[in-house]
Design a protein around this motif. Sequence first.
Motif, PDB file in Angstrom:
ATOM      1  N   ALA A   1      30.008  41.121  35.591  1.00  0.00           N
ATOM      2  CA  ALA A   1      28.613  41.200  35.165  1.00  0.00           C
ATOM      3  C   ALA A   1      28.315  40.226  34.038  1.00  0.00           C
ATOM      4  O   ALA A   1      27.195  39.719  33.923  1.00  0.00           O
ATOM      5  CB  ALA A   1      28.286  42.634  34.728  1.00  0.00           C
ATOM      6  N   ASP A   2      29.322  39.941  33.220  1.00  0.00           N
ATOM      7  CA  ASP A   2      29.201  38.959  32.146  1.00  0.00           C
ATOM      8  C   ASP A   2      29.893  37.680  32.606  1.00  0.00           C
ATOM      9  O   ASP A   2      31.119  37.655  32.762  1.00  0.00           O
ATOM     10  CB  ASP A   2      29.837  39.505  30.870  1.00  0.00           C
ATOM     11  CG  ASP A   2      29.695  38.540  29.695  1.00  0.00           C
ATOM     12  OD1 ASP A   2      28.998  37.512  29.848  1.00  0.00           O
ATOM     13  OD2 ASP A   2      30.281  38.817  28.629  1.00  0.00           O
ATOM     14  N   GLU A   3      29.108  36.635  32.854  1.00  0.00           N
ATOM     15  CA  GLU A   3      29.692  35.397  33.369  1.00  0.00           C
ATOM     16  C   GLU A   3      30.746  34.825  32.430  1.00  0.00           C
ATOM     17  O   GLU A   3      31.700  34.173  32.876  1.00  0.00           O
ATOM     18  CB  GLU A   3      28.593  34.360  33.607  1.00  0.00           C
ATOM     19  CG  GLU A   3      27.617  34.737  34.713  1.00  0.00           C
ATOM     20  CD  GLU A   3      26.614  33.633  34.993  1.00  0.00           C
ATOM     21  OE1 GLU A   3      26.716  32.575  34.336  1.00  0.00           O
ATOM     22  OE2 GLU A   3      25.750  33.826  35.859  1.00  0.00           O
ATOM     23  N   ALA A   4      30.605  35.072  31.127  1.00  0.00           N
ATOM     24  CA  ALA A   4      31.587  34.558  30.167  1.00  0.00           C
ATOM     25  C   ALA A   4      32.940  35.241  30.319  1.00  0.00           C
ATOM     26  O   ALA A   4      33.952  34.719  29.828  1.00  0.00           O
ATOM     27  CB  ALA A   4      31.065  34.740  28.743  1.00  0.00           C
ATOM     28  N   ALA A   5      32.978  36.401  30.966  1.00  0.00           N
ATOM     29  CA  ALA A   5      34.232  37.141  31.116  1.00  0.00           C
ATOM     30  C   ALA A   5      34.919  36.879  32.449  1.00  0.00           C
ATOM     31  O   ALA A   5      35.951  37.492  32.727  1.00  0.00           O
ATOM     32  CB  ALA A   5      33.961  38.637  30.962  1.00  0.00           C
ATOM     33  N   VAL A   6      34.363  35.996  33.281  1.00  0.00           N
ATOM     34  CA  VAL A   6      34.957  35.733  34.596  1.00  0.00           C
ATOM     35  C   VAL A   6      36.347  35.111  34.452  1.00  0.00           C
ATOM     36  O   VAL A   6      37.295  35.492  35.151  1.00  0.00           O
ATOM     37  CB  VAL A   6      34.037  34.832  35.431  1.00  0.00           C
ATOM     38  CG1 VAL A   6      34.722  34.419  36.729  1.00  0.00           C
ATOM     39  CG2 VAL A   6      32.727  35.536  35.745  1.00  0.00           C
ATOM     40  N   ALA A   7      36.501  34.170  33.530  1.00  0.00           N
ATOM     41  CA  ALA A   7      37.806  33.518  33.340  1.00  0.00           C
ATOM     42  C   ALA A   7      38.853  34.533  32.904  1.00  0.00           C
ATOM     43  O   ALA A   7      39.996  34.529  33.405  1.00  0.00           O
ATOM     44  CB  ALA A   7      37.681  32.391  32.317  1.00  0.00           C
ATOM     45  N   GLN A   8      38.492  35.416  31.972  1.00  0.00           N
ATOM     46  CA  GLN A   8      39.431  36.445  31.527  1.00  0.00           C
ATOM     47  C   GLN A   8      39.769  37.406  32.656  1.00  0.00           C
ATOM     48  O   GLN A   8      40.918  37.875  32.776  1.00  0.00           O
ATOM     49  CB  GLN A   8      38.834  37.210  30.345  1.00  0.00           C
ATOM     50  CG  GLN A   8      39.719  38.327  29.802  1.00  0.00           C
ATOM     51  CD  GLN A   8      41.054  37.806  29.295  1.00  0.00           C
ATOM     52  OE1 GLN A   8      41.114  36.732  28.685  1.00  0.00           O
ATOM     53  NE2 GLN A   8      42.128  38.550  29.545  1.00  0.00           N
ATOM     54  N   LEU A   9      38.787  37.714  33.513  1.00  0.00           N
ATOM     55  CA  LEU A   9      39.046  38.586  34.656  1.00  0.00           C
ATOM     56  C   LEU A   9      40.067  37.953  35.592  1.00  0.00           C
ATOM     57  O   LEU A   9      41.000  38.629  36.049  1.00  0.00           O
ATOM     58  CB  LEU A   9      37.742  38.872  35.393  1.00  0.00           C
ATOM     59  CG  LEU A   9      37.862  39.668  36.700  1.00  0.00           C
ATOM     60  CD1 LEU A   9      38.435  41.051  36.438  1.00  0.00           C
ATOM     61  CD2 LEU A   9      36.503  39.778  37.391  1.00  0.00           C
ATOM     62  N   HIS A  10      39.908  36.666  35.885  1.00  0.00           N
ATOM     63  CA  HIS A  10      40.874  35.983  36.754  1.00  0.00           C
ATOM     64  C   HIS A  10      42.261  35.984  36.129  1.00  0.00           C
ATOM     65  O   HIS A  10      43.272  36.153  36.835  1.00  0.00           O
ATOM     66  CB  HIS A  10      40.412  34.548  37.024  1.00  0.00           C
ATOM     67  CG  HIS A  10      39.359  34.442  38.079  1.00  0.00           C
ATOM     68  ND1 HIS A  10      39.651  34.213  39.404  1.00  0.00           N
ATOM     69  CD2 HIS A  10      38.004  34.556  38.021  1.00  0.00           C
ATOM     70  CE1 HIS A  10      38.532  34.169  40.113  1.00  0.00           C
ATOM     71  NE2 HIS A  10      37.509  34.371  39.290  1.00  0.00           N
ATOM     72  N   ALA A  11      42.337  35.811  34.800  1.00  0.00           N
ATOM     73  CA  ALA A  11      43.637  35.832  34.126  1.00  0.00           C
ATOM     74  C   ALA A  11      44.271  37.220  34.219  1.00  0.00           C
ATOM     75  O   ALA A  11      45.485  37.350  34.442  1.00  0.00           O
ATOM     76  CB  ALA A  11      43.472  35.413  32.666  1.00  0.00           C
ATOM     77  N   THR A  12      43.454  38.264  34.069  1.00  0.00           N
ATOM     78  CA  THR A  12      43.974  39.631  34.166  1.00  0.00           C
ATOM     79  C   THR A  12      44.460  39.938  35.577  1.00  0.00           C
ATOM     80  O   THR A  12      45.503  40.572  35.768  1.00  0.00           O
ATOM     81  CB  THR A  12      42.884  40.641  33.763  1.00  0.00           C
ATOM     82  OG1 THR A  12      42.428  40.342  32.436  1.00  0.00           O
ATOM     83  CG2 THR A  12      43.414  42.061  33.805  1.00  0.00           C
ATOM     84  N   LEU A  13      43.722  39.482  36.565  1.00  0.00           N
ATOM     85  CA  LEU A  13      44.125  39.725  37.955  1.00  0.00           C
ATOM     86  C   LEU A  13      45.356  38.936  38.345  1.00  0.00           C
ATOM     87  O   LEU A  13      46.043  39.286  39.318  1.00  0.00           O
ATOM     88  CB  LEU A  13      42.968  39.375  38.892  1.00  0.00           C
ATOM     89  CG  LEU A  13      41.711  40.243  38.773  1.00  0.00           C
ATOM     90  CD1 LEU A  13      40.603  39.691  39.649  1.00  0.00           C
ATOM     91  CD2 LEU A  13      42.007  41.691  39.145  1.00  0.00           C
TER      92      LEU A  13
ATOM     93  N   ILE B   1      47.362  45.155  37.279  1.00  0.00           N
ATOM     94  CA  ILE B   1      46.385  45.543  38.300  1.00  0.00           C
ATOM     95  C   ILE B   1      46.888  45.176  39.693  1.00  0.00           C
ATOM     96  O   ILE B   1      46.688  45.928  40.654  1.00  0.00           O
ATOM     97  CB  ILE B   1      45.028  44.881  38.006  1.00  0.00           C
ATOM     98  CG1 ILE B   1      44.435  45.433  36.716  1.00  0.00           C
ATOM     99  CG2 ILE B   1      44.057  45.098  39.161  1.00  0.00           C
ATOM    100  CD1 ILE B   1      43.095  44.836  36.358  1.00  0.00           C
ATOM    101  N   VAL B   2      47.556  44.048  39.804  1.00  0.00           N
ATOM    102  CA  VAL B   2      48.057  43.613  41.113  1.00  0.00           C
ATOM    103  C   VAL B   2      49.026  44.639  41.680  1.00  0.00           C
ATOM    104  O   VAL B   2      49.028  44.926  42.883  1.00  0.00           O
ATOM    105  CB  VAL B   2      48.709  42.225  41.001  1.00  0.00           C
ATOM    106  CG1 VAL B   2      49.369  41.844  42.320  1.00  0.00           C
ATOM    107  CG2 VAL B   2      47.678  41.182  40.606  1.00  0.00           C
ATOM    108  N   ALA B   3      49.882  45.215  40.798  1.00  0.00           N
ATOM    109  CA  ALA B   3      50.830  46.227  41.265  1.00  0.00           C
ATOM    110  C   ALA B   3      50.098  47.451  41.807  1.00  0.00           C
ATOM    111  O   ALA B   3      50.485  48.025  42.829  1.00  0.00           O
ATOM    112  CB  ALA B   3      51.761  46.628  40.129  1.00  0.00           C
ATOM    113  N   ARG B   4      49.025  47.856  41.131  1.00  0.00           N
ATOM    114  CA  ARG B   4      48.246  48.987  41.615  1.00  0.00           C
ATOM    115  C   ARG B   4      47.519  48.647  42.916  1.00  0.00           C
ATOM    116  O   ARG B   4      47.375  49.491  43.794  1.00  0.00           O
ATOM    117  CB  ARG B   4      47.237  49.414  40.546  1.00  0.00           C
ATOM    118  CG  ARG B   4      47.867  49.808  39.224  1.00  0.00           C
ATOM    119  CD  ARG B   4      48.696  51.055  39.364  1.00  0.00           C
ATOM    120  NE  ARG B   4      47.850  52.217  39.564  1.00  0.00           N
ATOM    121  CZ  ARG B   4      48.298  53.392  40.003  1.00  0.00           C
ATOM    122  NH1 ARG B   4      49.577  53.526  40.332  1.00  0.00           N
ATOM    123  NH2 ARG B   4      47.476  54.411  40.147  1.00  0.00           N
TER     124      ARG B   4
END
Length: 690
Positions: free
Chosen positions: A358-370, A378-381
Amino acid sequence: MRDTALCIEPGSGEDADVSVEAGAVSALVRRVRLPNDRRTPAAARALVRSVLEEAGLDALLNEALLLTTELSTNAVVHANTELDIEVTADNEGLTVTVTDFAPGPVEQLAVGPRNETVDIGEVAERGRGLLLVDHFASRWGTVHEGTGKGVWFRLEARAGGTAVATAVPTGAAPEADLPSVGALATLLEVRPERSTEEGLADFALELLSRLARLTGAAGGVVRLDRGDGTGRQIMARYGRAPRDDAATIRVGLTVQRPYAGELELDASPDGYGRPLAEIVAERLALHLENDRLRRADLRRQTWLTFLAEASELLAQSLDVNLTMALIPQLVVPRLGQWCAVHTTDAWGRLQLAAATHADEAAVAQLHATLAETGTDSIVARLEEASRLGTQVMFGTPAEGFAVPLVARGQRLGTLAIGRHLTHRHDADEVAVLEDVARRAALAIDNARIHDERRKVARTLQASLLPPALPHVDGVGFAAEYVPTGSEVGGDFYDVVASENGWVVVVGDVSGKGVQAATVTGLVRDVIRILVDDGKPMTEILCRVNRTLVQRGGGRYCTLAMATVVQEKDGTLSVCLHLAGHDRAVLVRADGKTSFVGEGGTALGLLETISSPDAQITLDPGDSLIFYTDGVTERRRGRELFGTARLREAAAPLAGYPADVMAARLRSTTINYSVEEPRDDIAILVLRNDA
């Protein structure tokens, strides 16, 4: 025990109006069955009012309406069944019986005398609905029948129709200190003007203000939590806010989850303040419950609309990548803070296909977390959800849950959704997300199937066309082919070398699919074999016709076939045969155009065919354009591209090389309409380049 009157039992849902006379006493009995509906108390009051007016007992009106409203409202709220209302009026007073049909045991209450206690708060607690009954009724009790149970009360009238006054024991406070029947009735008469959030707030404030004035409270407040993540909010406030260090009256609102709330009154809990607060809280809870049901219904309608729109959007795309990119956009931000789609590869490993926040600025951090790995990642889950085929939760920092993507029994991947910071997913939202996952999985699977069919069709179609056209000095050959859909078409072209030159073939087999492709391959191979054997054109056409009649499966074929011979003077001698095919377009070097060729019989329809030939000489710079009906039948609404537009489009191309002419004609045909082509398009250009 209860007075007994003769009653005639009506059919279900009917009224009974019976008069019974015994000496000088006349009794009027009315009975009606009312539905389980919020309008039932009003209908019960109308029935009692009509009986009182007919019996001339108007002095009992306030007490009768008050007690009838209380009993019928309690029955609607707690019994949740239909109600039987029986009203009996005679010269001495009025008897009202409210019966419900809820199952379960009934508390055994003995019939008692009229309550003589002035303070309603000191009445033995037998249920909220019985507090007022015990205070105002002359007599009351319960009835127990085979199909239902109920409560009755009796109001006595003095001679002349006046109501019996309440007896005040010695030393008791005067009657003026108690709320009057009219004042109590005001708590039951007020109703919300509209079923909106503002209307309910105004209704709560009006109830609260009347209750405060009736009990002498300094103020009060109604707090409500609608379960939307905002917590308990003040719905209405009157006067001074209740003090934390003072004794107050707190009454919970009897509402279903996710609603929760309370009414707090800045008044002493002694006396009749608490029973009245409980009555007000119950009235308010009934309307709040209606509001909850109304909101739930509207919300479900909204979710159904959302699912319908999501299904329509997903069904419009048959591209795998576009479908997977669309899914997170549908989920965020309505159903989650972020969303990610993972798909399984050939080895069952999860690969990130699309993700958004929802926050475009957080997309990069989301990809790093995934992208993180490990047992707590998260990948393990997600791998666990994909392996088990069940929903799994994952905690901070990206709190949320994942559901598997399963279509036609095949696990395609996972759909991960992160919850909003101030809101947890409720049961309805989880159900909607699971539904979205099922629809998304089916859309992905459909796109994959369509992509595979398209690849198969392209491969099979390519096998029916020559890999490349021959390069000949002084002669230009060029072709353009536009397939449509995921099925193989019957259009084809070929250029075959012969003893004296070349044979140009453009054909169209009826139908689409594997059978049409089989017939196309058969026609193409037969022509190549016969050309290699040096057979004349008429014999080739007759043998192809015989082959289709015998082995074509009812399909036919149109052909434009021409022999091309390069003469010593630099001209090209062309002998053109048309077997049911459209005439070719001749483009002279000076830009003049004409249609050439004479129509013959399509192949595969008749045992014998006619195929007249046309002799054409191509001077240097002249061109001959062959095409299939996919060009002329290109549609723009109801209008066709047609042969006239083809001829007009070909005229300005005089002087251009064959490949440029074919490409320009293809572009002109495609751009004629914004719609996808409905039929394959094949264009072949023969040009004298001498």
